[in-house]
Write a protein that holds these residues in place. Structure first.
Motif, PDB file in Angstrom:
ATOM      1  N   ARG A 184       0.784  -1.290  -0.003  1.00  0.00           N
ATOM      2  CA  ARG A 184      -0.143   0.054  -0.041  1.00  0.00           C
ATOM      3  C   ARG A 184       0.951   1.170   0.029  1.00  0.00           C
ATOM      4  NH1 ARG A 184      -2.790  -3.479  -1.287  1.00  0.00           N
ATOM      5  NH2 ARG A 184      -5.003  -3.990  -0.678  1.00  0.00           N
ATOM      6  N   ARG A 185       2.081   1.193   0.351  1.00  0.00           N
ATOM      7  CA  ARG A 185       3.073   2.245   0.428  1.00  0.00           C
ATOM      8  C   ARG A 185       3.976   2.325  -0.646  1.00  0.00           C
ATOM      9  NH1 ARG A 185       2.473   6.723   3.159  1.00  0.00           N
ATOM     10  NH2 ARG A 185       4.536   7.010   3.836  1.00  0.00           N
ATOM     11  N   VAL A 217       3.763   7.325  -2.622  1.00  0.00           N
ATOM     12  CA  VAL A 217       4.376   7.896  -1.479  1.00  0.00           C
ATOM     13  C   VAL A 217       5.486   8.698  -2.131  1.00  0.00           C
ATOM     14  CG1 VAL A 217       6.006   7.485   0.548  1.00  0.00           C
ATOM     15  CG2 VAL A 217       4.086   5.967   0.005  1.00  0.00           C
ATOM     16  N   GLY A 218       5.440   9.993  -2.007  1.00  0.00           N
ATOM     17  CA  GLY A 218       6.487  10.820  -2.324  1.00  0.00           C
ATOM     18  C   GLY A 218       6.324  11.440  -3.702  1.00  0.00           C
ATOM     19  N   PRO A 242      10.738   5.730   5.417  1.00  0.00           N
ATOM     20  CA  PRO A 242      11.206   4.496   5.837  1.00  0.00           C
ATOM     21  C   PRO A 242      10.043   3.147   5.818  1.00  0.00           C
ATOM     22  CG  PRO A 242      11.002   5.773   7.762  1.00  0.00           C
ATOM     23  CD  PRO A 242      10.858   6.541   6.289  1.00  0.00           C
ATOM     24  N   ASP A 243       8.799   3.853   5.786  1.00  0.00           N
ATOM     25  CA  ASP A 243       7.509   2.799   5.448  1.00  0.00           C
ATOM     26  C   ASP A 243       7.137   2.334   4.315  1.00  0.00           C
ATOM     27  OD1 ASP A 243       6.827   5.250   4.907  1.00  0.00           O
ATOM     28  OD2 ASP A 243       4.797   5.165   6.216  1.00  0.00           O
ATOM     29  N   ILE A 244       7.955   2.801   3.345  1.00  0.00           N
ATOM     30  CA  ILE A 244       7.580   2.233   2.035  1.00  0.00           C
ATOM     31  C   ILE A 244       7.654   0.779   2.031  1.00  0.00           C
ATOM     32  CG2 ILE A 244       8.685   2.008  -0.315  1.00  0.00           C
ATOM     33  CD1 ILE A 244       9.456   5.167  -0.015  1.00  0.00           C
ATOM     34  N   VAL A 269      14.099  -7.874   0.500  1.00  0.00           N
ATOM     35  CA  VAL A 269      13.311  -8.034  -0.564  1.00  0.00           C
ATOM     36  C   VAL A 269      12.834  -9.622  -0.897  1.00  0.00           C
ATOM     37  CG1 VAL A 269      13.264  -7.640  -3.054  1.00  0.00           C
ATOM     38  CG2 VAL A 269      14.302  -6.002  -1.565  1.00  0.00           C
ATOM     39  N   PRO A 270      11.537  -9.868  -0.875  1.00  0.00           N
ATOM     40  CA  PRO A 270      10.495  -8.873  -0.963  1.00  0.00           C
ATOM     41  C   PRO A 270       9.868  -8.912   0.547  1.00  0.00           C
ATOM     42  CG  PRO A 270       9.759 -11.140  -1.700  1.00  0.00           C
ATOM     43  CD  PRO A 270      11.232 -11.204  -1.340  1.00  0.00           C
ATOM     44  N   ASP A 271      10.063  -9.443   1.303  1.00  0.00           N
ATOM     45  CA  ASP A 271       9.372  -9.321   2.667  1.00  0.00           C
ATOM     46  C   ASP A 271       9.159  -7.956   3.229  1.00  0.00           C
ATOM     47  OD1 ASP A 271       9.553 -12.197   2.892  1.00  0.00           O
ATOM     48  OD2 ASP A 271      11.589 -12.253   3.771  1.00  0.00           O
ATOM     49  N   ASP A 272      10.224  -7.128   3.436  1.00  0.00           N
ATOM     50  CA  ASP A 272       9.934  -5.746   3.919  1.00  0.00           C
ATOM     51  C   ASP A 272       9.670  -4.948   2.578  1.00  0.00           C
ATOM     52  OD1 ASP A 272      10.790  -6.709   6.179  1.00  0.00           O
ATOM     53  OD2 ASP A 272      12.843  -6.084   6.032  1.00  0.00           O
ATOM     54  N   LEU A 273      10.233  -5.134   1.543  1.00  0.00           N
ATOM     55  CA  LEU A 273      10.241  -4.187   0.374  1.00  0.00           C
ATOM     56  C   LEU A 273       9.990  -4.977  -0.911  1.00  0.00           C
ATOM     57  CD1 LEU A 273      10.492  -1.227  -0.475  1.00  0.00           C
ATOM     58  CD2 LEU A 273      12.705  -1.684  -1.196  1.00  0.00           C
TER      59      LEU A 273
END
Length: 340
Positions: A184-185, A217-218, A242-244, A269-273
């Motif tokens: 979502r971010r 975001v941004g 940082p929440d992207i 990647v891909p767990d966090d991002l």
């Protein structure tokens, strides 16, 4: 040749109607084109024989005047987008059936005109013009005596027929995939903002986000189509936001740089991002860590379709005009979906 009532000559349209196919398909079947199924080809040929159909005198004269050659006029033979397009066109031409004259203008308008004169002096039956990017390019003009189809870079004349990848749909597809993965971010890093492809991909991405009640975001980040830019832009983004949880990249090169910065900053990647690229440049995408999910522009199919439209035009079939956007596809790898 008259029809069974002796009232008029049997036409290709009569054969097509009896077979329940389009005139284009009937023509391809009777000319033994490879893009018609064996069943359809046999049916059309049987009906043509039943109706005693033969090409009219004018059609036979045109056929006799053909040279069996097609010109491929490109502006960037060394570019990695050109090769799959040319391969697709060559596949459609078929081994030994059509001779191809390949000319590289190297982005020089004067050189392009020279090659065009040479192709016409060799009496080619048709020409495919392959551009180096999806920005509109100058038309060769409407007084060319043979059919011309523009591939990848559309002509700036709406009276020409142009085939180009649907970059807007590609941007939508990338975001829809990220949303389906629960992201979502989402941020966006792309290349040169002057490129139509960059703007079209962004527009498609924003449309998909808007339909989900979200926005980027941004601000979208534009600069170069390079890994170096991907590294720098991702570092800035991830430190500022940082929440992207996902980054949509305008090219695979940029995405490779994003993967580097994510690793340097301890983002999994891909767990966090989640990271998705564009172009499906396999040598980059499959050697990335993890392998890179990407949007494939189906360039080989685009080249094939350009060749088939030239064939149709040579056969006297109206192939239409204007810019036609051909479908792209999503190739899912480990940068957006954890590999099990």
């Amino acid at each position: 040749m008259s029809d069974t009532n002796g009232s008029r000559a049997v036409t290709l349209g009569d054969v097509a109607a009896r077979a329940g196919v389009s005139i284009s398909t009937a023509s391809k079947a009777l000319n033994d084109r490879g893009d018609v199924s064996a069943k359809t080809r046999a049916k059309v040929q049987a009906i043509a024989e039943e109706l005693s159909f033969t090409p009219n005198a004018m059609a036979r004269g045109l056929l006799a005047g053909r040279t069996g050659t097609v010109g491929l006029l490109t502006s960037d033979l060394e570019g990695r987008f050109m090769i799959p397009i040319l391969m697709g066109a060559e596949d459609a031409f078929g081994a030994g059936r059509i001779n191809v004259f390949l000319c590289d203008a190297r982005g020089d308008a004067i050189r392009e005109q020279h090659h065009l004169r040479e192709l016409l002096s060799r009496r080619v039956d048709g020409i495919i013009v392959v551009g180096r990017q999806t920005d509109p390019r100058p038309s060769l003009g409407q007084d060319i005596p043979v059919p011309v189809v523009y591939a990848y870079a559309p002509s700036d004349d709406p009276g020409d027929l142009s085939l180009t990848p649907d970059n807007y749909a590609g941007g939508r597809l990338a975001i829809e995939h990220l949303l389906s993965c629960g992201r979502r971010r989402i941020a966006h890093i792309s290349g040169d903002p002057a490129y139509a492809a960059a703007q079209d991909r962004l527009a498609g991405a924003c449309a998909a986000l808007g339909e989900a009640g979200l926005e980027l975001v941004g601000e979208p980040m534009f600069s170069e189509w390079t890994e170096h830019w991907g590294r720098d832009a991702a570092a800035m983004l991830l430190q500022q936001y940082p929440d992207i949880d996902a980054i949509f990249c305008g090219s695979d090169q940029i995405a490779r740089g994003v993967l580097d910065s994510a690793r340097d900053l301890g983002r999994s990647v891909p767990d966090d991002l989640a990271v998705i690229g564009y172009d499906n440049w396999e040598v980059l995408a499959t050697n990335a860590r993890p392998e890179l999910t990407s949007i494939d522009a189906n360039l080989q199919q685009l080249g094939r379709q350009a060749a088939l439209r030239v064939f149709d035009a040579i056969d006297g079939i109206d192939v239409g005009e204007g810019a036609h956007h051909l479908p792209v596809r999503l190739v899912i790898r480990g940068s957006t979906i954890p590999r099990r």
